[in-house]
Design an enzyme around this catalytic site. Structure first.
Site, PDB file in Angstrom:
ATOM      1  CD  GLU A 131      17.139  30.432  20.195  1.00 15.37           C
ATOM      2  OE1 GLU A 131      18.036  29.976  19.576  1.00 15.37           O
ATOM      3  OE2 GLU A 131      16.880  29.970  21.226  1.00 15.37           O
ATOM      4  CG  HIS A 154      11.693  29.359  20.430  1.00 13.28           C
ATOM      5  ND1 HIS A 154      11.803  28.192  21.223  1.00 13.28           N
ATOM      6  CD2 HIS A 154      12.537  30.471  21.324  1.00 13.28           C
ATOM      7  CE1 HIS A 154      12.326  28.033  22.251  1.00 13.28           C
ATOM      8  NE2 HIS A 154      12.813  29.527  22.446  1.00 13.28           N
ATOM      9  CG  HIS A 226      15.415  26.483  25.453  1.00  9.34           C
ATOM     10  ND1 HIS A 226      16.456  27.118  24.424  1.00  9.34           N
ATOM     11  CD2 HIS A 226      14.492  27.551  25.171  1.00  9.34           C
ATOM     12  CE1 HIS A 226      16.261  28.113  24.227  1.00  9.34           C
ATOM     13  NE2 HIS A 226      15.008  28.626  24.548  1.00  9.34           N
TER      14      HIS A 226
END
Ligand code: 13P
Ligand code: ZN
Length: 280
Positions: A131, A154, A226
């Site tokens: 990412e 995240h 997600h």
């Protein structure tokens, strides 16, 4: 990844070294992510912009050759970021941060990055999170517009991911209204609520662009089906923002599991909180 500063005085305790302090904070948060059940296998990633926080001396470490980036990051040329490695487990980041964290430096032209003192594991060299493009695009935005926010976390909290599977609950304004109503602290601590990002494939620049857009008015995002992403001055504060929102989601789901819809705070009670804590 070691910080061998020749100016460091003999007898300095490593905990007083800013880089050691940052690594310890990331390791602590990585452990929380694992303990919370938000970090199956390698899920989640963390990055921090460290310019100005550490003394930028890496005299004896090796430097990798530059890896090109898919778009230029000119205003970040020379910037240093501490990032988790792709495929790394949060529980390993916690227990062996030196093997699971990397320091990267954006090249002078802003078109790539180098890894400073690249860590090696039995399975080969560690490279940055998949990412990375989202992290760098978000850091680019933060550096320019919200420079005190240096940290990005995240992670995959089941409670919020579950809600994002519902066509009803994934509607941003309704979801935030319900979550604010679950307990007073949610309005106090996250008054702007969640920014909900419609599903986009992981690691894509589409996901990154949508996230940067939403971060103009939010500090915590819910990536549909997600996970979550939060930005804050520190990794611990970014963790806290997600934790607060997950607490509300957990209360909602517990009420629904028990067979009743939660009453929630009233509009007047939420407005009272905003008046007391945010409209001074
Ligand atoms: P990385 O292991 O590449 O950081 O990916 C984890 C993740 O959560 C992807 O969305
Ligand atoms: Zn993820």
């Amino acid at each position: 990844m070691t910080h061998q500063d020749p100016e460091q005085q003999a007898g300095d305790h490593p905990a007083n070294d800013p880089l050691s302090h940052l690594v310890a904070e990331i390791a602590e948060v990585a452990e929380y992510l694992w303990q919370k059940g938000w970090a199956e296998r390698n899920s989640g990633n963390i990055s921090v912009r460290v310019n100005g926080l550490i003394r930028e001396a890496f005299p004896s470490g090796s430097i990798s050759s530059a890896t090109p980036l898919s778009e230029p990051f000119l205003r970040m040329a020379g910037d240093l970021y501490l990032v988790t490695g792709t495929g790394c487990r949060m529980r390993d980041v916690s227990r062996e941060p030196d093997k699971n964290l990397l320091m990267i430096r954006i090249t002078a032209e802003g078109d790539g990055y180098e890894i400073l003192s690249p860590p090696e594991t039995k399975s080969g060299p560690v490279v940055p999170t998949s990412e990375l493009i989202s992290h760098l695009m978000i850091h680019r935005y933060l550096k320019e517009h919200q420079p005190t926010k240096r940290a990005i976390v995240h992670t995959h909290p089941s409670e919020l991911i579950a809600l994002s599977h519902s066509p009803v609950y994934k509607e941003e304004s309704l979801l935030n209204r319900i979550l604010w109503g679950m307990l007073p602290e949610t309005t106090i601590l996250v008054p702007e609520g969640l920014g909900v990002i419609p599903y986009r494939i992981t690691g894509s620049s589409e996901l990154a662009y949508a996230s940067v857009n939403a971060l103009q008015s939010h500090s915590v995002l819910l990536w549909e089906k997600h996970g979550c992403l939060a930005v804050a001055p520190t990794v611990m504060e970014a963790f806290d923002l997600i934790d607060v929102m997950v607490k509300s989601a957990d209360i909602l789901l517990k009420c629904l599991h028990a067979g009743f819809s939660p009453e929630g705070l009233t509009d007047e009670q939420i407005e009272e909180l905003r008046d007391r804590f945010h409209r001074k």
